[in-house]
Design an enzyme around this catalytic site. Structure first.
Site, short mmCIF file in Angstrom:
data_model
loop_
_atom_site.label_atom_id
_atom_site.label_comp_id
_atom_site.label_asym_id
_atom_site.label_seq_id
_atom_site.Cartn_x
_atom_site.Cartn_y
_atom_site.Cartn_z
N ASP A 1 -3.99 -19.47 29.39
CA ASP A 1 -4.07 -19.91 27.72
C ASP A 1 -4.03 -18.67 26.81
O ASP A 1 -4.69 -17.97 26.85
CB ASP A 1 -4.76 -21.03 27.57
CG ASP A 1 -4.51 -22.37 27.90
OD1 ASP A 1 -3.22 -22.44 27.60
OD2 ASP A 1 -5.12 -23.21 28.17
N ARG B 1 4.73 -20.00 29.14
CA ARG B 1 4.63 -21.24 28.46
C ARG B 1 4.89 -20.88 27.07
O ARG B 1 4.10 -20.29 26.41
CB ARG B 1 3.44 -21.88 28.75
CG ARG B 1 3.08 -23.31 27.87
CD ARG B 1 1.64 -23.58 27.81
NE ARG B 1 1.33 -23.98 29.27
CZ ARG B 1 0.06 -24.15 29.57
NH1 ARG B 1 -0.95 -23.68 28.60
NH2 ARG B 1 -0.15 -24.38 30.82
#
Length: 312
Positions: free
Chosen positions: A138, A188
């Site tokens: 992340d 992402r």
């Protein structure tokens, strides 16, 4: 204002004193325990969606806490691998994934934090590869971006499937996208949810969306595997146009959406044969995550305030 509240202990105490808060949290967070999370994940998989699970926690400054987080992720990976995973026609992606913040793995520890976090990420990636589970790292606030991407680049030599997250509201992200376009590179792309100054990040929603689409075009033209993390109808429509233009089949990209947001759209895309992955968080450290979700969509804030007002 909401992003400022995400780091305010006083605001956290104020909000968490309302009993209704637990009901609001359940809309966006799968639960505080792994057993609660696994039930939610199994339901999503059975419904034709994939999952990316985040054990909530960040800014770890204690080595024992970092080790406990690693232990929880290792158990989570094994449990996710044991879930039934119905076949998704035309989709080659691994249905189960974990999302990891390097700050939760010890990145902020004194002196050797980045090295500790990288080694812990290697441990989790080894466990995940053995279990047939993906890992995506992340993104966090801008102060961690260089160290996080450096860790991803280092470990991709061993785990080429390791994913990373780029945030389009940062001015630097177009250049970062160009560096992650090789075959197999899983990125992402999201808009970003941390409070950043105008010197490094776009502030207006329209500017962030424009940057998102420029970055997405770079990834779609490349040889990697874009993961389109957006609920925005404009961004989704643009994605479909790019998919057609660059002839990307359903096995060469995926949509990602947050648990509890636009469930109908998730199902629509999945029913149309698109790969859809739901980002599912769990754990007791839900406050910072929740406030960032409220900041992203005014509708989320309205839902929260209405519930608190009617039950206070």
């Amino acid at each position: 204002m909401i992003l400022a509240a995400s780091s305010s202990p006083r605001m956290k105490r104020l909000l968490t004193r309302f009993p209704i808060t637990a009901e609001i949290v359940r809309r966006f967070v799968a639960g505080e325990t792994r057993s609660e999370l696994l039930g939610v994940a199994a339901g999503l998989l059975a419904g034709g969606r994939m999952v990316s699970v985040d054990f909530l926690g960040e800014n770890t400054t204690d080595r024992a806490q970092a080790e406990a987080t690693v232990a929880e992720y290792r158990a989570l990976i094994r449990d996710l691998a044991a879930l039934d995973r119905p076949a998704l026609p035309g989709i080659m992606a691994t249905p189960v994934e974990v999302s990891v913040k390097l700050s939760a793995l010890g990145q902020a520890l004194p002196a050797d934090g980045p090295a500790v976090a990288t080694e812990n990420l290697r441990v989790l990636s080894t466990e995940a590869e053995r279990a047939g589970v993906w890992v995506t790292v992340d993104a966090e606030d801008r102060s961690t971006t260089d160290a996080t991407l450096a860790a991803v680049r280092e470990l991709r030599a061993e785990f080429p499937w390791l994913g990373a997250v780029l945030q389009s509201y940062l001015h630097r992200t177009e250049a970062d996208c160009r560096g992650f376009t090789r075959a197999g590179s899983r990125i992402r792309l999201c808009k970003g949810a941390y409070r950043e100054p105008r010197e490094v990040a776009f502030q207006r929603a329209g500017e962030v969306t424009e940057s998102f689409l420029r970055c997405l075009d770079i990834l779609m033209r490349g040889e990697g595997y874009p993961m389109v993390a957006s609920h925005d109808p404009i961004s989704i429509a643009a994605t479909e146009r790019m998919v057609a233009e660059y002839r990307r089949g359903p096995s060469r990209f995926e949509y990602q959406m947050l648990y509890g947001i636009r469930n109908g759209e998730q199902l629509r895309l999945a029913c149309e044969g698109r790969a859809v992955r739901v980002y599912v968080p769990y754990g007791r450290q839900w406050y910072g995550y929740l406030t960032r979700r409220l900041a992203e969509r005014p509708a989320n804030l309205t839902f929260f305030l209405r519930a608190v007002t009617h039950n206070s």
